[in-house]
Design an enzyme around this catalytic site. Structure first.
Site, PDB file in Angstrom:
ATOM      1  CG  ASN A   9      -1.689   1.264   1.416  1.00 40.61           C
ATOM      2  OD1 ASN A   9      -1.828   2.043   0.469  1.00 40.61           O
ATOM      3  ND2 ASN A   9      -2.211   1.487   2.608  1.00 40.61           N
ATOM      4  CD1 TRP A  10       3.755   1.262  -2.764  1.00 41.71           C
ATOM      5  CD2 TRP A  10       3.959   2.602  -4.548  1.00 41.71           C
ATOM      6  NE1 TRP A  10       4.721   0.729  -3.571  1.00 41.71           N
ATOM      7  CE2 TRP A  10       4.864   1.537  -4.684  1.00 41.71           C
ATOM      8  CE3 TRP A  10       3.906   3.559  -5.560  1.00 41.71           C
ATOM      9  CZ2 TRP A  10       5.716   1.410  -5.784  1.00 41.71           C
ATOM     10  CZ3 TRP A  10       4.746   3.434  -6.653  1.00 41.71           C
ATOM     11  CH2 TRP A  10       5.653   2.368  -6.760  1.00 41.71           C
ATOM     12  CE  LYS A  11       0.312   3.512   4.861  1.00 40.72           C
ATOM     13  NZ  LYS A  11       0.110   3.693   6.289  1.00 40.72           N
ATOM     14  CG  HIS A  95      -5.787   1.895   5.097  1.00 42.17           C
ATOM     15  ND1 HIS A  95      -5.365   2.846   6.001  1.00 42.17           N
ATOM     16  CD2 HIS A  95      -4.753   1.035   4.934  1.00 42.17           C
ATOM     17  CE1 HIS A  95      -4.107   2.566   6.367  1.00 42.17           C
ATOM     18  NE2 HIS A  95      -3.716   1.464   5.734  1.00 42.17           N
ATOM     19  CD  GLU A  97      -2.902   5.547   6.719  1.00 42.30           C
ATOM     20  OE1 GLU A  97      -2.844   5.585   5.485  1.00 42.30           O
ATOM     21  OE2 GLU A  97      -2.001   5.054   7.423  1.00 42.30           O
ATOM     22  CD  GLU A 165      -3.618  -2.539   7.341  1.00 45.61           C
ATOM     23  OE1 GLU A 165      -2.523  -2.793   6.845  1.00 45.61           O
ATOM     24  OE2 GLU A 165      -4.254  -1.499   7.098  1.00 45.61           O
ATOM     25  N   GLY A 171       2.411   2.083  10.666  1.00 42.87           N
ATOM     26  CA  GLY A 171       3.374   3.169  10.496  1.00 42.87           C
ATOM     27  C   GLY A 171       4.082   3.579  11.776  1.00 42.87           C
ATOM     28  CB  SER A 210       5.206  -1.963  11.943  1.00 40.73           C
ATOM     29  OG  SER A 210       4.753  -0.639  12.210  1.00 40.73           O
ATOM     30  N   GLY A 231       2.749  -1.222   4.226  1.00 40.13           N
ATOM     31  CA  GLY A 231       2.826   0.194   3.890  1.00 40.13           C
ATOM     32  C   GLY A 231       4.252   0.603   3.595  1.00 40.13           C
ATOM     33  N   GLY A 232       4.920   1.133   4.609  1.00 37.79           N
ATOM     34  CA  GLY A 232       6.267   1.691   4.450  1.00 37.79           C
ATOM     35  C   GLY A 232       7.233   0.788   3.703  1.00 37.79           C
TER      36      GLY A 232
HETATM   37  C1  PEP Z   1      -0.751   0.102   5.904  1.00 44.99           C
HETATM   38  O1  PEP Z   1      -0.707   1.237   5.473  1.00 44.99           O
HETATM   39  O2  PEP Z   1      -1.705  -0.611   5.603  1.00 44.99           O
HETATM   40  C2  PEP Z   1       0.340  -0.373   6.756  1.00 44.99           C
HETATM   41  C3  PEP Z   1       0.250  -1.538   7.293  1.00 44.99           C
HETATM   42  O3  PEP Z   1       1.417   0.478   6.908  1.00 44.99           O
HETATM   43  P1  PEP Z   1       2.839   0.112   7.583  1.00 44.99           P
HETATM   44  O4  PEP Z   1       3.273  -1.202   6.998  1.00 44.99           O
HETATM   45  O5  PEP Z   1       3.731   1.237   7.199  1.00 44.99           O
HETATM   46  O6  PEP Z   1       2.612  -0.011   9.055  1.00 44.99           O
END
Ligand code: PEP
Length: 252
Positions: A9-11, A95, A97, A165, A171, A210, A231-232
């Site tokens: 997920n590049w957000k 999600h 966010e 999640e 994050g 994470s 994500g990251g």
């Molecule tokens: C996400 O955005 O769905 C996520 C899990 O981010 P991260 O891996 O950066 O915690």
């Protein structure tokens, strides 16, 4: 055992120059059905180019949200049909966010998932508890409430994916323990099996929060963890591919 799904997920990250990451991932992944399925959910602005870049490879491209309607006077929004037309085969729905910053409720998420399915996309429906809900021991009730609402109207025959999640792990670098992940994933599996029968066992349940190359082996080996939403660590091809390689080893 379900085929794993390694989803990035590049957000709100990624410019055309970052299509090199898509190219690098395409070049490294295997096409066999025994390898994990691989997906990058990129910003809407990159969908067409990312899909063209991934064409002919095993990489799937997805969107990060969609409107519940297919077209109309909804300035700035993107419909599931538009995502599909741009080359997406998956879309993230609900999600945290989006739930937090855009007020998306379980009812809205259910309508988005229905719209995604109607457009031939596979929705990845996200659920997860806040830090306060975890501390007060409400995690499983919260997850069950979100699943009940966000999956309302969904039929057993529809392909869909769930992502667990925990909000406190997204994050933050804080990762849920294997025990915490196993407890929620087993609960989600029970819910799905009860609601959808055999199809509930076939639906994939991803962990997100994470996830990185250092913790992927432990997390992806937990029963009822059918992959990850990343994500990251999906922004750099090397990190994303390290997680993919770990998943390949677990698929045997
Ligand atoms: C996400 O955005 O769905 C996520 C899990 O981010 P991260 O891996 O950066 O915690």
């Amino acid at each position: 055992m379900n085929r794993k799904l390694i989803a990035g997920n590049w957000k709100m990250n990624g410019l055309r120059a970052d299509l090199q990451t898509v190219r690098d991932v395409c070049a490294a992944i295997k096409g066999e059905k025994t390898a994990p399925e691989t997906l990058l959910c990129v910003p809407a602005t990159l969908l067409v180019a990312a899909s063209a870049t991934a064409d002919g490879s095993a990489l799937r491209i997805g969107g990060q949200t969609c409107h519940s309607r297919q077209s109309g006077a909804f300035t700035g929004d993107v419909s599931a049909q538009m995502l599909q037309d741009a080359g997406a085969s998956y879309v993230i729905a609900g999600h945290s966010e989006r739930r937090t910053f855009h007020g998306e409720t379980d009812e809205i998420v259910a309508a988005q998932a229905a719209s995604a399915i109607a457009s031939g996309l596979v929705p990845i429906i996200c659920v997860g508890e806040t830090p306060g809900e975890r501390t007060s021991g409400e995690t499983l009730q919260v997850i069950e409430r979100q699943l009940t609402g966000s999956l309302a109207g969904l039929e057993a025959a529809s392909a869909f994916v769930i992502a667990y999640e925990p909000l406190w792990a997204i994050g933050t670098g804080k990762v849920a323990t294997p025990e915490q992940i196993a407890e929620v994933h087993d609960h989600v599996r029970g819910f799905l099996a009860n609601r959808f029968g055999a199809a509930g066992n076939a639906a994939r349940i991803l962990y997100g929060g994470s996830l990185n190359p250092g913790n992927a082996a432990e997390i992806l080996a937990i029963s009822n963890v059918d992959g990850g939403l990343i994500g990251g660590a999906s922004l750099k091809a090397a990190d994303f591919l390290a997680i993919y390689t770990t998943a390949c080893a677990l698929e045997g």
